[in-house]
Design an enzyme around this catalytic site. Structure first.
Site, short mmCIF file in Angstrom:
data_model
loop_
_atom_site.label_atom_id
_atom_site.label_comp_id
_atom_site.label_asym_id
_atom_site.label_seq_id
_atom_site.Cartn_x
_atom_site.Cartn_y
_atom_site.Cartn_z
N SER A 193 102.07 25.27 78.16
CA SER A 193 103.06 25.48 77.38
C SER A 193 102.59 25.54 75.94
O SER A 193 103.11 26.19 75.18
CB SER A 193 104.29 24.52 77.40
OG SER A 193 103.75 23.20 76.90
N LYS A 217 101.97 21.92 67.42
CA LYS A 217 102.76 22.58 68.31
C LYS A 217 104.11 22.21 67.90
O LYS A 217 104.55 21.05 67.72
CB LYS A 217 102.63 21.79 69.71
CG LYS A 217 103.32 22.51 70.99
CD LYS A 217 102.98 21.91 72.27
CE LYS A 217 103.58 22.30 73.34
NZ LYS A 217 103.39 21.99 74.53
N SER A 272 99.39 21.44 80.14
CA SER A 272 99.76 22.34 79.17
C SER A 272 98.76 22.38 77.96
O SER A 272 98.75 23.21 77.04
CB SER A 272 101.12 22.09 78.31
OG SER A 272 102.12 22.64 79.23
N1 GLN Z 1 103.05 24.34 83.10
C1 GLN Z 1 103.64 22.95 83.30
C2 GLN Z 1 105.01 22.83 83.56
O1 GLN Z 1 105.65 23.83 83.33
C3 GLN Z 1 103.16 22.00 82.62
C4 GLN Z 1 103.90 21.77 81.16
C5 GLN Z 1 103.17 20.56 80.39
O2 GLN Z 1 102.17 20.44 80.35
N2 GLN Z 1 104.11 20.40 79.20
O3 GLN Z 1 105.45 21.70 83.75
#
Ligand code: GLN
Length: 482
Positions: free
Chosen positions: A157, A82, A181
């Site tokens: 994400s 990532k 994420s």
């Molecule tokens: N979707 C969550 C957020 O927007 C999780 C993000 C993540 O785990 N990096 O914060």
């Protein structure tokens, strides 16, 4: 595809066996994955950059090591990273314009350990900007598409990392999970995704979002591949003072040693998750069916109340915005990547760089975080959220005195259409409803496939375990998948 590849590609153990039997080489593997990437990536946008020449050269080196008997334990594993993980002399951008042109000067600990065991990195993967999002639509480099339907999001994400494994563009991906994420995109893409215990894996070389939540996570096709990867990258590290000093168990070996004494784990499911308003009927039915199946196999499965559940999401969004606003203050136009060309003095450089460099969601979170940390509101929001976090942690700990695992759906819905929630921030935040509790508490949680809905979209089942119970968690996940 040649038949050897076809039979082995979905499991690292099987790839390794073929490599040992000399029916498969790393060069062939890399060639295979590059071909799939070439075919699929233009429409899926999972990789921001592919290291074709480098991966081929590395494959040659690893093949030689295999010949000499000096290869590391991940020889034959083709991985993607990532775009938030430092990889020496490679671009690093957090899918943001802010880091335009930035290159990492060092390997993060997890990356370094993968490389040391001869894993081959094939590319850098798309994600939501600075890992903030649930759909991958917040990338400055365009959305990643779900292979199952390219009008659908892959989740976020770490969407690019999930799709790369889903579409067979690499074997394992490293992502990051702050609030879901890794687990949420794994669920949307029908693969396995683990967020380990907070502090199990060093955060050195992971771009900071919310430091008291951030965890590196692993995507793969099965639990065994996750286990061996975790075993390599977890553990103490002089470069991260917050990382756990605990010994790292041999997760991959423990996977096959399960239920020695025939004692089945005791499982709970949280009433409030199954009765949650936003939960799709089909996901609810799939989860209930799984619970019934477990019961019929002799597991003890009980419903428990967890009334604090509804506070997990607001607590999360107060704390992570606060931490993000602090962590992202370093992007000022002086030290990293992008600087606005239209500046007249120091102050306008800061302002314009941050205004032009960050996307909308990142700016929203910086502003929210700055607000909850401001002198007049600090106690009302930040301090309060810290207290609620502690309460949720204690309630969860209590549950683990009685149960080995807590199961729930991973997400309230399956993969939604791209653009569906444009402008509806809270709707998107709700995608994390079931994943944030484990993040607030810091316990490990894994998402595994649990069938599909009527449209053929994958459904995920989340299993949470007690602190540092990854060995048991992976063994149980493995059993459920099989
Ligand atoms: N979707 C969550 C957020 O927007 C999780 C993000 C993540 O785990 N990096 O914060």
């Amino acid at each position: 595809m040649n038949t050897t590849l076809e039979t082995h590609i979905n499991s690292f153990a099987s790839v390794q066996k073929a490599i040992q039997n000399k029916t498969l080489t790393c060069a062939e593997l890399v060639e295979h994955y590059l071909k799939v990437i070439n075919e699929k990536n233009p429409s899926l946008n999972a990789f921001l950059e592919v290291y074709d020449e480098e991966a081929k050269a590395q494959a040659k080196i690893v093949d030689e090591k295999i010949q000499n008997g000096t290869a590391g334990k991940l020889a034959g594993m083709i991985v993607g990273l990532k775009d938030v993980l430092c990889h020496k002399d490679h671009k690093l951008g957090a899918a943001s314009k802010m880091l335009e042109g930035f290159e990492s000067q060092f390997d993060g600990t997890a990356v370094e350990r993968l490389l040391k065991e001869d894993a081959i990195v094939i590319g850098r993967q798309n994600c939501d900007e600075f890992a903030m999002g649930s759909s991958n639509e917040n990338s400055a480099f365009g959305a990643t598409k779900n292979e199952i339907g390219t009008n659908r999001v892959p989740g976020g994400s770490s969407g690019g990392s999930a799709v790369a494994v889903q579409a067979g563009m690499c074997m394992v991906s490293l992502g990051s999970d702050t609030g879901g994420s890794v687990r949420q995109p794994a669920a949307f893409c029908g693969i396995v995704g683990l967020k380990p215990t907070y502090s199990r894996i060093s955060r050195y070389g992971l771009i900071a979002f919310a430091s008291s939540f951030d965890s590196i996570g692993i995507f793969a096709n099965n639990a065994a591949d996750v286990a061996i990867t975790l075993e390599v990258i977890a553990g103490k590290d002089d470069n991260d003072s917050t990382v756990s000093q605990r010994e790292v168990p041999k997760y991959s070996e423990l996977l096959n040693k399960k239920s020695e004494n025939n004692k089945k784990p005791k499982i709970a499911y949280i009433k409030e998750t199954l009765h949650s308003e936003g939960l799709s009927e089909e996901i609810k039915a799939a989860t209930v069916a799984k619970i019934e199946k477990l019961k019929s196999e002799g597991y003890e499965v009980e419903e428990v109340d967890f009334s604090l559940l509804k506070y997990a999401l607001p607590t999360y969004y107060i704390l992570i915005t606060a931490e993000a606003s602090t962590n992202l203050s370093r992007y000022d136009g002086v030290r990293y990547g992008f600087r606005s060309p239209n500046v007249t003095d120091l102050e306008s450089m800061y302002k314009k760089t941050r205004t032009e460099g960050f996307g909308k969601e990142v700016k929203r979170r910086i502003m929210l975080g700055t607000f909850v940390l401001s002198a007049s509101y600090y106690d009302a929001y930040f301090t309060k959220a810290q207290k609620v976090r502690r309460k949720i942690q204690e309630a969860m700990k209590e549950l683990f005195t009685k149960y080995d695992f807590i199961i729930s759906p991973t997400t309230p819905t399956t993969a939604f259409e791209i653009g569906k929630y444009e402008g509806e921030t809270v709707e998107l935040y709700l995608a994390d409803l079931f994943t944030v509790p484990a993040s607030v508490v810091g316990i490990p949680a894994i998402s595994i496939p649990n069938g599909t809905d009527k449209e053929g979209l994958p459904i995920g089942l989340q299993i949470m375990g007690d602190y540092f119970s990854e060995d048991k968690l992976l063994a149980f996940a493995d059993e459920l998948i099989k």
